[in-house]
Design a protein around this motif. Structure first.
Motif, mmCIF file in Angstrom:
data_model
loop_
_atom_site.group_PDB
_atom_site.id
_atom_site.type_symbol
_atom_site.label_atom_id
_atom_site.label_comp_id
_atom_site.label_asym_id
_atom_site.label_seq_id
_atom_site.Cartn_x
_atom_site.Cartn_y
_atom_site.Cartn_z
ATOM 1 N N GLY A 11 0.798 -1.220 0.000
ATOM 2 C CA GLY A 11 0.000 0.000 0.000
ATOM 3 C C GLY A 11 0.828 1.265 0.000
ATOM 4 N N THR A 53 6.537 5.987 4.706
ATOM 5 C CA THR A 53 6.346 5.880 3.259
ATOM 6 C C THR A 53 7.719 5.875 2.584
ATOM 7 O OG1 THR A 53 6.188 8.299 3.024
ATOM 8 C CG2 THR A 53 4.118 7.086 3.323
ATOM 9 N N ASN A 109 -1.592 11.604 -3.179
ATOM 10 C CA ASN A 109 -1.627 11.641 -1.714
ATOM 11 C C ASN A 109 -0.329 12.165 -1.107
ATOM 12 O OD1 ASN A 109 -4.216 10.440 -1.748
ATOM 13 N ND2 ASN A 109 -3.286 8.415 -1.976
ATOM 14 N N SER A 169 -5.176 5.945 5.793
ATOM 15 C CA SER A 169 -4.224 5.931 4.689
ATOM 16 C C SER A 169 -3.671 7.339 4.466
ATOM 17 C CB SER A 169 -4.922 5.449 3.419
ATOM 18 O OG SER A 169 -5.881 6.420 3.003
#
Length: 220
Positions: free
Chosen positions: A88, A144, A161, A201
């Motif tokens: 993800g 991330t 994002n 998220s």
């Protein structure tokens, strides 16, 4: 002729109204000046306390990622963290203080979101499953892919994002390190009987400003 006797009492003059008003005015100006100085001082104290708290969270996160034996007992910690972020393009862990049972004792809790993992899963020992005893803010730490990673392994630009996307698999990743961007968000505890949203998220957090962002890396 009678002798003139001086009066035993001398006339005393009190403060005039103008003097009283001036004195009160000077006093009020001094008080207002002190109050004006107090505001920035209190803000400075709050800023220092927040900076210390953020530094503590950063140190806790780094120590956990680098040396926690619970992330992958008997396996590769590097593989487990890489797989979690790859799944993800983000992974979440939490840092907060919590009450110990029914006592007033407080301990530090740190771990990944429940169910976090991918090809090489995060061990259950390194996952947070209960937030009901949180004593103070819960720090959501989002990992991330970092811009420090070679472009051969990530997207050239951030997605909608605001994060880079991994474009490789664990088996094909040949670097000896894995760099991550770390975003820290402060959230209110759920309280007794309350609910805490564990899964958020990068899209869910896109409208929220992190309290701190930095880069870190793990090595094989």
């Amino acid at each position: 002729m009678s002798a003139h006797c001086p009066s035993k009492f001398k006339s005393r003059h009190g403060f005039s109204m103008i003097e009283v008003v001036l004195a009160i005015g000077i006093f009020l100006i001094t008080v207002l000046a002190l109050v004006g100085l107090l505001g920035p001082t209190l803000k400075s104290v709050e800023d220092v306390e927040r900076t210390d708290e953020v530094a503590s969270v950063v140190n806790t996160v780094n120590a956990f990622l680098q040396s926690s034996p619970d992330i992958a007992p008997g396996g590769s910690k590097f593989d487990a963290i890489f797989s979690a972020v790859q799944n993800g393009n983000f992974a979440t862990l939490f840092v907060f203080r919590e009450y110990v049972g029914d006592t007033n004792d407080i301990r530090l809790a740190v771990g990944f979101r429940e169910g976090e993992g991918g090809e090489a899963p995060i061990d259950i020992q390194a996952q947070i499953t209960d937030f009901s005893d949180a004593a103070g803010p819960i720090y959501r730490v989002v990992l991330t892919p970092s811009s420090v990673l070679p472009e051969a392994y990530r997207s050239n630009v951030r997605n909608a994002n605001g994060v880079y996307e991994l474009e490789t698999t664990l088996a094909a990743y040949e670097e000896g390190y894995f760099a991550m961007e770390v975003r820290i968000f402060a959230e209110a505890p759920p309280g007794p009987g309350g609910a805490f949203t564990e899964v958020k998220s990068p899209a869910d957090l896109s409208g929220t400003e992190p309290i701190f962002t930095y880069n870190t890396a793990i090595v094989r």
